[in-house]
Design an enzyme around this catalytic site. Sequence first.
Site, PDB file in Angstrom:
ATOM      1  N   CYS A 337       0.807  -1.230   0.000  1.00 29.84           N
ATOM      2  CA  CYS A 337       0.000   0.000   0.000  1.00 29.84           C
ATOM      3  C   CYS A 337       0.840   1.279   0.000  1.00 29.84           C
ATOM      4  CB  CYS A 337      -0.981   0.023   1.171  1.00 29.84           C
ATOM      5  SG  CYS A 337      -1.305  -1.551   1.931  1.00 29.84           S
ATOM      6  N   ARG A 366       7.440 -10.886   5.401  1.00 32.32           N
ATOM      7  CA  ARG A 366       6.946 -10.737   6.766  1.00 32.32           C
ATOM      8  C   ARG A 366       7.584 -11.789   7.646  1.00 32.32           C
ATOM      9  NH1 ARG A 366       0.468  -9.961   5.617  1.00 32.32           N
ATOM     10  NH2 ARG A 366       0.729  -8.279   4.096  1.00 32.32           N
ATOM     11  N   GLN A 384       1.809 -10.871  -3.470  1.00 32.18           N
ATOM     12  CA  GLN A 384       0.375 -10.585  -3.423  1.00 32.18           C
ATOM     13  C   GLN A 384      -0.071 -10.056  -4.770  1.00 32.18           C
ATOM     14  OE1 GLN A 384       0.427  -7.689  -0.140  1.00 32.18           O
ATOM     15  NE2 GLN A 384      -0.920  -9.092   0.943  1.00 32.18           N
ATOM     16  N   ASP A 386      -1.902  -7.586  -5.499  1.00 29.34           N
ATOM     17  CA  ASP A 386      -2.418  -6.505  -4.675  1.00 29.34           C
ATOM     18  C   ASP A 386      -2.949  -5.378  -5.556  1.00 29.34           C
ATOM     19  OD1 ASP A 386      -2.963  -5.361  -2.287  1.00 29.34           O
ATOM     20  OD2 ASP A 386      -0.881  -5.093  -1.669  1.00 29.34           O
ATOM     21  N   HIS A 388      -5.027  -1.317  -5.223  1.00 29.91           N
ATOM     22  CA  HIS A 388      -5.647  -0.266  -4.430  1.00 29.91           C
ATOM     23  C   HIS A 388      -6.482   0.614  -5.340  1.00 29.91           C
ATOM     24  CE1 HIS A 388      -2.254  -1.640  -1.980  1.00 29.91           C
ATOM     25  NE2 HIS A 388      -3.127  -1.493  -1.016  1.00 29.91           N
ATOM     26  N   LYS A 467     -14.510  -4.890   6.061  1.00 31.45           N
ATOM     27  CA  LYS A 467     -14.009  -5.617   4.891  1.00 31.45           C
ATOM     28  C   LYS A 467     -14.904  -6.787   4.516  1.00 31.45           C
ATOM     29  CE  LYS A 467     -10.882  -8.766   7.218  1.00 31.45           C
ATOM     30  NZ  LYS A 467      -9.607  -9.429   7.288  1.00 31.45           N
ATOM     31  N   HIS A 513      -8.429  -1.495  -0.430  1.00 30.79           N
ATOM     32  CA  HIS A 513      -7.378  -2.484  -0.701  1.00 30.79           C
ATOM     33  C   HIS A 513      -8.088  -3.739  -1.168  1.00 30.79           C
ATOM     34  CE1 HIS A 513      -4.624  -0.522   2.385  1.00 30.79           C
ATOM     35  NE2 HIS A 513      -5.808  -0.114   2.785  1.00 30.79           N
TER      36      HIS A 513
HETATM   37 ZN   LIG Z   1      -3.154  -2.420   0.776  1.00 35.52          ZN
END
Ligand SMILES: [Zn+2]
Length: 640
Positions: A337, A366, A384, A386, A388, A467, A513
């Site tokens: 992000c 992580r 990911q 991912d 946004h 979410k 997200h």
């Molecule tokens: Zn994010």
Amino acid sequence: MSSDQIRITLPNGDVLELPAGSTPGEVAARIGPGLAKAAVAAVIAGETVDLMHPLHEDAAIRILTDRDAEALAVLRHSAAHILATAVRELRPGAGIGFGPAIDEGFYYDFDVDEPFTPEDLAVFEKKMEEVIAADHPFLRRRVSKEEARGLFQDDPLKLERLEEFSDDEVITVYEDGPFLDLCRGPHVPSTGRLKHFKLLSGAGAYWRGDEKRQMLQRIYGTAFFKKDDLAEHLHRLEEAKKRDHRRLGRELDLFSTDERVGPGLILWHPRGALVRMEIENFERELIMRHGYELVYTPHVMSERLFEISGHLANFAENMFGAMEVEGARYRPKPMNCPGHIAVYQSRQRSYRDLPIRMAEFGTVYRYERSGVLHGMLRVRGFTQDDAHVFCTPDQVPNEIERLLDLVDEMLRAFGYPYTVELATKPEKALGSDEEWSRAEAVLSDTLNGRGVEFEIDEGGGAFYGPKLDFKLIDAIGRKWQGPTVQLDFNLPERFELEYVAEDNQNHRPVMLHRVLVGSMERFVGGLIEHYAGAFPTWLAPEQVRVLPISEQWEESAADLVERLEAAGVRAHLQARETLNYRIREAETLKIPYMGVVGEREAENGTVAVRRRGAGRKQEVMDRQAFIDQVASEVRSRALG
Ligand SMILES: [Zn+2]
Ligand SMILES: [Zn+2]
């Protein structure tokens, strides 16, 4: 009504009057002898309690029977005590840790010198049967801290736990026959209520999950109210074992880990990389069609960025350590992000630019404890898918619509049915109640408008926004973490995101997200188990293996391979070893098609096709027809 009477409200609205100090067990008996017999526990004010829990005030009460999901956890936790009862009978010196119910059963941790063997488990199971046959009642007792210290003087782990209780906390112990445990409960009325159980495995587990503390020996088991449910569960475990992605990953040469590289870091082999490439290609096409733009952001970023994002303050224990370059501190990114926000802020944005949908296959790192790492499913480095979405508040409903379309299209491509959960405002949360209820309403209205059934996970949202959680259901009925769509009230504030609205003023955009597969590693690990390694043709690393019966037909077979490749099919020639050996090899690798070429096929321009899973059956096909068929299966990404 005298003051020593209490009023008990039942789920149907009926009210019973009983003497103060009555128990849910007595409430059940008042309702009827059938319920008294079937009762397992009760729920009062959202809390599950024992049937022998004394009631001193008016209360609304729900009696739990074996049909209620909450009752199963009570049974399983009681099974853990019965296990500990048996182990302590046979090994009086075994120290005891914790023994909770878990999603699929229960465990109990013991402090013993040697790991338990499968033979040990069989002996414990026998002893458990005796404890069950004795039908000891589970007795609950409130004790003082001082009294508890005396009771557990030989159990250092229990004493450690005991010292964490504050002085005004209620401390309870449970007794079943010879066994006593420091425990909050609740429990079933007696050990005889456990009927269908199985001890499954033993494993080392650090005390309190802390690798600096001693290693305990954990015994896993499961329990059910019904015999059939236990049988079905055990069958599913067998199935799961056969599908274990770590074993199949080795057999199919898809991925590995290497101690020199580090635990939880996946090496994708060429065959595994092909599966991943197909997924990424498919998804890239899909999201471009859905109006996304791709970006790439660095793997390592300055700590300043994570200070602003709040990750250093709130997520540091899950981050890899800092490295210093020219006096500045850098970190491997734990999330994508902040990078995407930096792209957003690289120039001034106007309402005309919005929505901006920014996507990246972003690799993040992580820190996960080594004890929880598991194949591709729990790792320390993962990619990911991912994205946004930055939009105006008005655009949120439409963006949610589009996301639901996207999720549906993505999951259908892999043959996953799915369930949806809406996670709502937790106790500690950013943003006003109004903001939250508006955001939650947008999510639930959109789901309702599409006729999508969903469950509410009350208070399960992140502190920064509600979410949607999608759970995939795999071929043997297990649930996997799937896509998530997360509204965020936090990062736009922290980074002071802005856009110029029609009024020429700066406004704050809304940020969403979302991930579809989540972690590419976990998704592929899950797919391996879902398909049991037999990928549909479009995902299969090798789609056709061509086998000449003997060397004589090798040229003709090679010609077929070339034509398949020209049609976009991944085909290989395998001419060494005996035909039987080669067929077995192709079966082990779960290749969707084998094309056998002998004299007749070479002369007639045909191929003898064996489909995966069809045994020895083969069909002689015209070569072009075969090529067309496989190519179209690949192109259409058929599930087969
Ligand atoms: Zn994010
Ligand atoms: Zn307990």
